[in-house]
Design a protein around this motif. Structure first.
Motif, PDB file in Angstrom:
ATOM      1  N   GLN A 236      57.692  30.351  48.110  1.00  0.00           N
ATOM      2  CA  GLN A 236      57.108  31.460  47.364  1.00  0.00           C
ATOM      3  C   GLN A 236      57.796  31.578  46.020  1.00  0.00           C
ATOM      4  OE1 GLN A 236      57.240  35.581  49.066  1.00  0.00           O
ATOM      5  NE2 GLN A 236      57.917  36.120  46.993  1.00  0.00           N
TER       6      GLN A 236
ATOM      7  N   HIS B 145      48.746  36.852  53.149  1.00  0.00           N
ATOM      8  CA  HIS B 145      49.773  35.856  53.460  1.00  0.00           C
ATOM      9  C   HIS B 145      50.698  36.267  54.601  1.00  0.00           C
ATOM     10  CE1 HIS B 145      48.343  34.304  49.692  1.00  0.00           C
ATOM     11  NE2 HIS B 145      48.885  35.294  48.998  1.00  0.00           N
TER      12      HIS B 145
ATOM     13  N   TYR C 156      53.561  42.822  46.837  1.00  0.00           N
ATOM     14  CA  TYR C 156      54.845  42.488  47.464  1.00  0.00           C
ATOM     15  C   TYR C 156      55.333  43.667  48.314  1.00  0.00           C
ATOM     16  CZ  TYR C 156      55.141  38.951  43.710  1.00  0.00           C
ATOM     17  OH  TYR C 156      54.907  37.914  42.848  1.00  0.00           O
TER      18      TYR C 156
ATOM     19  N   GLU D 189      58.778  39.934  49.302  1.00  0.00           N
ATOM     20  CA  GLU D 189      57.914  38.933  49.939  1.00  0.00           C
ATOM     21  C   GLU D 189      56.469  39.159  49.497  1.00  0.00           C
ATOM     22  OE1 GLU D 189      59.989  38.056  54.210  1.00  0.00           O
ATOM     23  OE2 GLU D 189      58.947  39.964  53.994  1.00  0.00           O
TER      24      GLU D 189
END
Length: 293
Positions: free
Chosen positions: A119, A239, A269, A274
């Motif tokens: 990522q 995701h 995020y 993440e």
């Protein structure tokens, strides 16, 4: 039911009227058209209700075809395109008063271990949401009090929205501004534990501020609007698991705007940095002196 988060959960709880047909409420609002995030969220609920519930959605692609009318129910017709070993595909058509206003294709993926994991890091080190004022607080500080229409909207707002950069109020403040925007968001109350509800609630929220990035170099976000704007299409890729009632950062940018259309990209995020969801949308922008569709 006074909690806006509870009202959102109720709005996403569709009535099943046939095996593949669902009906959603469309609240009576003073808006000219039904909020696009509502239609997208409800359509995704309809798609998810026809799966086994074991496969989370991993992507959706949608088109806003006609403006929906507030206060008129919307019927969602689901086509079961594919039920494979790993992927499930659904196509949803939203119909209001006999006319198709929206369609969506969603793909669901059976969870499996990843063979490639990486990522890119977030764009910036953003401030924590608790350190930022709410949109309502910023408007009150600038105007002294909220106009009645905004006060009503604030009471019904299901998401707490906090802009990372302070709101700009005058044309001089937007001079040289990049076509970027970022907000922290979370539902104003608990949404329960159904992952599909959280996914559909975030889908709802993803349409709330994304086109800000297109407008920022042109006009103040909360001043008089010089453009009529409407979402044309919407795509999302999911995701990682998340909860929409926990803080998430929505980082948005517009790589291009031309020919009356502006493209916006968003990255969502969690607080750990993440990447949860990627979003792309194109919007129509016309001076208010023009009309037509």
């Amino acid at each position: 039911m006074t909690n806006p988060a509870e009202r959102l959960v109720d709005l996403l709880d569709l009535e099943q009227i046939e095996v593949n047909i669902f009906r959603g409420r469309s609240p009576e609002e003073s808006l000219q058209r039904v909020f696009g995030g509502q239609v997208a969220g409800q359509a995704l609920v309809a798609a998810g209700r026809t799966t086994d519930g074991e496969r989370p959605v991993h992507s959706l692609h949608a088109y806003f075809l006609r403006p929906g009318r507030p206060g008129v129910p919307i019927v969602y017709q689901v086509e079961r395109v594919r039920d494979g070993r790993s992927f499930t595909t659904r196509r949803v058509t939203a119909v209001q008063q006999g006319r198709t206003i929206f369609n969506l294709t969603a793909s669901f993926h059976r969870p499996e271990p990843g063979s490639i994991e990486h990522q890119l890091p977030p764009r910036l080190d953003f401030p924590e949401p608790e350190s930022l004022p709410t949109v309502t607080e910023e408007i009150r500080a600038h105007l002294g009090a909220l106009p009645e229409a905004l006060e009503r909207m604030a009471r019904r707002q299901p998401f707490d929205i906090r802009y990372v950069d302070r709101l700009r109020w005058t044309p001089k403040e937007i001079e040289g501004a990049d076509p970027r925007s970022a907000v922290w968001m979370r539902a104003v109350g608990p949404l329960g534990d159904d992952p599909l509800v959280h996914t559909c609630a975030l889908t709802y929220a993803s349409d709330m501020t994304l086109l800000d990035a297109v407008r920022i170099p042109v006009e103040p976000l909360w001043g008089p609007r010089g453009f009529d704007m409407a979402s044309l299409d919407h795509a999302m890729w999911f995701h990682r698991p998340f909860r929409a009632d926990e803080w998430f950062l929505y980082d948005q940018e517009s790589p291009v705007s031309t020919g009356g259309r502006g493209l916006a990209r968003g990255r969502i995020y969690n607080r750990a940095g993440e990447l949860l969801v990627s979003v792309v949308q194109e919007g129509l922008f016309r001076p208010l002196t023009l009309s037509g569709d």
